[in-house]
Write a protein that holds these residues in place. Structure first.
Motif, PDB file in Angstrom:
ATOM      1  N   LEU A 251       0.825  -1.209   0.000  1.00  0.00           N
ATOM      2  CA  LEU A 251       0.000   0.000   0.000  1.00  0.00           C
ATOM      3  C   LEU A 251       0.861   1.263   0.000  1.00  0.00           C
ATOM      4  CD1 LEU A 251      -2.887   1.212   0.267  1.00  0.00           C
ATOM      5  CD2 LEU A 251      -2.567   1.103   2.735  1.00  0.00           C
ATOM      6  N   ASN A 252       2.021   1.177   0.656  1.00  0.00           N
ATOM      7  CA  ASN A 252       2.902   2.336   0.774  1.00  0.00           C
ATOM      8  C   ASN A 252       4.094   2.307  -0.180  1.00  0.00           C
ATOM      9  OD1 ASN A 252       1.730   3.976   3.044  1.00  0.00           O
ATOM     10  ND2 ASN A 252       1.774   1.948   3.964  1.00  0.00           N
ATOM     11  N   SER A 253       4.063   1.403  -1.145  1.00  0.00           N
ATOM     12  CA  SER A 253       5.043   1.351  -2.240  1.00  0.00           C
ATOM     13  C   SER A 253       6.488   1.172  -1.785  1.00  0.00           C
ATOM     14  CB  SER A 253       4.940   2.610  -3.115  1.00  0.00           C
ATOM     15  OG  SER A 253       3.616   2.811  -3.558  1.00  0.00           O
ATOM     16  N   HIS A 254       6.720   0.210  -0.910  1.00  0.00           N
ATOM     17  CA  HIS A 254       8.072  -0.069  -0.417  1.00  0.00           C
ATOM     18  C   HIS A 254       8.580  -1.380  -1.030  1.00  0.00           C
ATOM     19  CE1 HIS A 254       7.842   3.244   2.339  1.00  0.00           C
ATOM     20  NE2 HIS A 254       6.812   2.722   2.992  1.00  0.00           N
ATOM     21  N   LEU A 255       9.165  -1.283  -2.224  1.00  0.00           N
ATOM     22  CA  LEU A 255       9.589  -2.465  -2.963  1.00  0.00           C
ATOM     23  C   LEU A 255      10.636  -3.277  -2.207  1.00  0.00           C
ATOM     24  CD1 LEU A 255       9.194  -4.158  -5.502  1.00  0.00           C
ATOM     25  CD2 LEU A 255      10.949  -2.764  -6.617  1.00  0.00           C
ATOM     26  N   ASP A 256      11.607  -2.631  -1.598  1.00  0.00           N
ATOM     27  CA  ASP A 256      12.642  -3.348  -0.863  1.00  0.00           C
ATOM     28  C   ASP A 256      12.021  -4.189   0.257  1.00  0.00           C
ATOM     29  OD1 ASP A 256      15.323  -4.057  -0.225  1.00  0.00           O
ATOM     30  OD2 ASP A 256      15.387  -2.521   1.328  1.00  0.00           O
ATOM     31  N   ILE A 257      11.059  -3.630   0.943  1.00  0.00           N
ATOM     32  CA  ILE A 257      10.375  -4.330   2.037  1.00  0.00           C
ATOM     33  C   ILE A 257       9.554  -5.488   1.485  1.00  0.00           C
ATOM     34  CG2 ILE A 257       8.679  -4.110   3.891  1.00  0.00           C
ATOM     35  CD1 ILE A 257      11.279  -2.598   4.489  1.00  0.00           C
ATOM     36  N   VAL A 258       8.806  -5.251   0.412  1.00  0.00           N
ATOM     37  CA  VAL A 258       7.997  -6.304  -0.216  1.00  0.00           C
ATOM     38  C   VAL A 258       8.889  -7.487  -0.581  1.00  0.00           C
ATOM     39  CG1 VAL A 258       6.675  -6.868  -2.308  1.00  0.00           C
ATOM     40  CG2 VAL A 258       6.151  -4.781  -1.028  1.00  0.00           C
ATOM     41  N   LYS A 259      10.015  -7.201  -1.203  1.00  0.00           N
ATOM     42  CA  LYS A 259      10.931  -8.273  -1.606  1.00  0.00           C
ATOM     43  C   LYS A 259      11.455  -9.043  -0.401  1.00  0.00           C
ATOM     44  CE  LYS A 259      12.584  -6.277  -5.949  1.00  0.00           C
ATOM     45  NZ  LYS A 259      13.766  -5.761  -6.665  1.00  0.00           N
ATOM     46  N   LYS A 260      11.853  -8.333   0.646  1.00  0.00           N
ATOM     47  CA  LYS A 260      12.387  -8.990   1.845  1.00  0.00           C
ATOM     48  C   LYS A 260      11.344  -9.899   2.489  1.00  0.00           C
ATOM     49  CE  LYS A 260      15.739  -5.357   2.972  1.00  0.00           C
ATOM     50  NZ  LYS A 260      16.991  -6.098   2.958  1.00  0.00           N
ATOM     51  N   LEU A 261      10.104  -9.460   2.546  1.00  0.00           N
ATOM     52  CA  LEU A 261       9.047 -10.273   3.155  1.00  0.00           C
ATOM     53  C   LEU A 261       8.771 -11.532   2.341  1.00  0.00           C
ATOM     54  CD1 LEU A 261       6.530  -7.473   4.189  1.00  0.00           C
ATOM     55  CD2 LEU A 261       7.965  -8.836   5.721  1.00  0.00           C
ATOM     56  N   VAL A 262       8.629 -11.386   1.039  1.00  0.00           N
ATOM     57  CA  VAL A 262       8.298 -12.521   0.179  1.00  0.00           C
ATOM     58  C   VAL A 262       9.478 -13.483   0.056  1.00  0.00           C
ATOM     59  CG1 VAL A 262       7.639 -13.204  -2.172  1.00  0.00           C
ATOM     60  CG2 VAL A 262       6.523 -11.247  -1.085  1.00  0.00           C
ATOM     61  N   GLN A 263      10.683 -12.960   0.011  1.00  0.00           N
ATOM     62  CA  GLN A 263      11.857 -13.798  -0.221  1.00  0.00           C
ATOM     63  C   GLN A 263      12.555 -14.269   1.052  1.00  0.00           C
ATOM     64  OE1 GLN A 263      14.004 -11.117  -2.872  1.00  0.00           O
ATOM     65  NE2 GLN A 263      13.106 -12.108  -4.663  1.00  0.00           N
ATOM     66  N   PHE A 264      12.021 -13.955   2.223  1.00  0.00           N
ATOM     67  CA  PHE A 264      12.661 -14.381   3.459  1.00  0.00           C
ATOM     68  C   PHE A 264      12.689 -15.900   3.517  1.00  0.00           C
ATOM     69  CE2 PHE A 264      12.519 -15.386   8.065  1.00  0.00           C
ATOM     70  CZ  PHE A 264      13.805 -14.952   8.365  1.00  0.00           C
ATOM     71  N   PRO A 265      13.881 -16.507   3.625  1.00  0.00           N
ATOM     72  CA  PRO A 265      14.018 -17.970   3.543  1.00  0.00           C
ATOM     73  C   PRO A 265      13.195 -18.759   4.555  1.00  0.00           C
ATOM     74  CG  PRO A 265      16.177 -16.925   3.465  1.00  0.00           C
ATOM     75  CD  PRO A 265      15.179 -15.847   3.780  1.00  0.00           C
ATOM     76  N   GLY A 266      12.993 -18.255   5.740  1.00  0.00           N
ATOM     77  CA  GLY A 266      12.247 -19.000   6.745  1.00  0.00           C
ATOM     78  C   GLY A 266      10.769 -18.690   6.780  1.00  0.00           C
ATOM     79  N   GLY A 267      10.305 -17.822   5.880  1.00  0.00           N
ATOM     80  CA  GLY A 267       8.913 -17.371   5.932  1.00  0.00           C
ATOM     81  C   GLY A 267       7.992 -18.090   4.973  1.00  0.00           C
ATOM     82  N   PRO A 268       6.767 -17.617   4.890  1.00  0.00           N
ATOM     83  CA  PRO A 268       5.751 -18.236   4.034  1.00  0.00           C
ATOM     84  C   PRO A 268       6.003 -18.066   2.529  1.00  0.00           C
ATOM     85  CG  PRO A 268       4.752 -16.748   5.646  1.00  0.00           C
ATOM     86  CD  PRO A 268       6.227 -16.568   5.731  1.00  0.00           C
ATOM     87  N   GLY A 269       6.905 -17.173   2.147  1.00  0.00           N
ATOM     88  CA  GLY A 269       7.234 -16.992   0.730  1.00  0.00           C
ATOM     89  C   GLY A 269       6.106 -16.383  -0.074  1.00  0.00           C
ATOM     90  N   ILE A 270       5.928 -16.908  -1.290  1.00  0.00           N
ATOM     91  CA  ILE A 270       4.929 -16.328  -2.192  1.00  0.00           C
ATOM     92  C   ILE A 270       3.500 -16.540  -1.721  1.00  0.00           C
ATOM     93  CG2 ILE A 270       6.422 -16.334  -4.216  1.00  0.00           C
ATOM     94  CD1 ILE A 270       5.079 -18.873  -5.159  1.00  0.00           C
ATOM     95  N   ASP A 271       3.299 -17.407  -0.733  1.00  0.00           N
ATOM     96  CA  ASP A 271       1.952 -17.570  -0.169  1.00  0.00           C
ATOM     97  C   ASP A 271       1.454 -16.267   0.438  1.00  0.00           C
ATOM     98  OD1 ASP A 271       1.909 -20.214  -0.945  1.00  0.00           O
ATOM     99  OD2 ASP A 271       2.442 -20.978   1.047  1.00  0.00           O
ATOM    100  N   LEU A 272       2.367 -15.401   0.867  1.00  0.00           N
ATOM    101  CA  LEU A 272       1.973 -14.105   1.429  1.00  0.00           C
ATOM    102  C   LEU A 272       1.177 -13.274   0.425  1.00  0.00           C
ATOM    103  CD1 LEU A 272       5.227 -12.966   3.283  1.00  0.00           C
ATOM    104  CD2 LEU A 272       3.038 -13.578   4.328  1.00  0.00           C
ATOM    105  N   ILE A 273       1.473 -13.458  -0.865  1.00  0.00           N
ATOM    106  CA  ILE A 273       0.825 -12.652  -1.903  1.00  0.00           C
ATOM    107  C   ILE A 273      -0.670 -12.956  -1.987  1.00  0.00           C
ATOM    108  CG2 ILE A 273       0.809 -12.103  -4.381  1.00  0.00           C
ATOM    109  CD1 ILE A 273       3.811 -12.895  -4.402  1.00  0.00           C
ATOM    110  N   ASP A 274      -1.062 -14.155  -1.580  1.00  0.00           N
ATOM    111  CA  ASP A 274      -2.462 -14.562  -1.682  1.00  0.00           C
ATOM    112  C   ASP A 274      -3.321 -14.168  -0.482  1.00  0.00           C
ATOM    113  OD1 ASP A 274      -2.085 -15.757  -4.170  1.00  0.00           O
ATOM    114  OD2 ASP A 274      -1.469 -17.651  -3.261  1.00  0.00           O
ATOM    115  N   ASN A 275      -2.707 -13.718   0.614  1.00  0.00           N
ATOM    116  CA  ASN A 275      -3.487 -13.350   1.796  1.00  0.00           C
ATOM    117  C   ASN A 275      -4.418 -12.197   1.476  1.00  0.00           C
ATOM    118  OD1 ASN A 275      -2.253 -15.263   3.401  1.00  0.00           O
ATOM    119  ND2 ASN A 275      -0.769 -13.838   4.270  1.00  0.00           N
TER     120      ASN A 275
END
Length: 192
Positions: A88-112
């Protein structure tokens, strides 16, 4: 470790909101990462909501390895995740870090989807943030029927390409349903 007071919890969330890494580190040293992961404001926002919504990559880099990965997909009272806020706030670096975090949900976050029925991709589109929307779409995969599916890019319907030939982003056009139920076409890699 002693539990933080309400005031200390509020100060921690403000430190995340304003990107005060030293204050965040001090809180973690005093109360631990588990305590930090449990803190919510009156609207259910976590430390990740605060720092992701405001684009504080240094604080995110510090907290990601020490908090539970489930916090990445935690929704607030509107069911928006930290990825929703970053989009919503256009933070590409943050978006990438959240989606690509190795221990996290990954691309599943995009579907929430949040309570309004919008995914982080829809939030990016509604904000008019084409760069972020295109990156999120590139992270998604398409099934042979042309529907969005995680993990694959479909080139079976392109007679000019062989089965194993990769597609350039500008060769991919997808349809996405927006928050109002309207279908929108998007060409990856296209500059507007």
């Amino acid at each position: 470790m002693a539990a933080p007071t309400t005031e200390e919890q509020e100060e921690f969330l403000l430190s995340c909101r304003y990107g005060d890494l030293d204050e965040v580190k001090q809180f973690i040293d005093q109360f631990g990462a588990a305590s930090a992961a449990e803190i919510r404001d009156d609207n259910g926002n976590t430390a990740l909501h605060m720092l992701c919504g405001n684009g504080h990559a240094d604080v995110l880099d510090y907290l990601l390895p020490i908090i539970p990965p489930t916090l990445l997909s935690a929704g607030n009272s509107a069911q928006s995740t930290p990825l929703h806020w970053a989009a919503l706030n256009s933070h590409l670096d943050i978006v990438k870090k959240l989606v690509q975090f190795p221990g996290g949900p990954g691309i599943d976050l995009i579907d929430n989807k949040n309570a309004a029925g919008r995914s982080p991709l829809a939030e990016a589109e509604l904000a008019g943030w084409d760069e972020g929307a295109q990156w999120l779409v590139q992270m998604m995969k398409l099934d042979p029927g042309g529907n969005v599916k995680e993990g694959e890019v479909d080139d079976a319907n392109d007679p000019a390409e062989g089965d194993d030939a990769p597609l350039a982003p500008e060769d991919i056009e997808i349809e996405i349903e927006d928050a109002d139920g309207q279908m929108a076409k998007m060409r990856l890699g296209a500059q507007q």
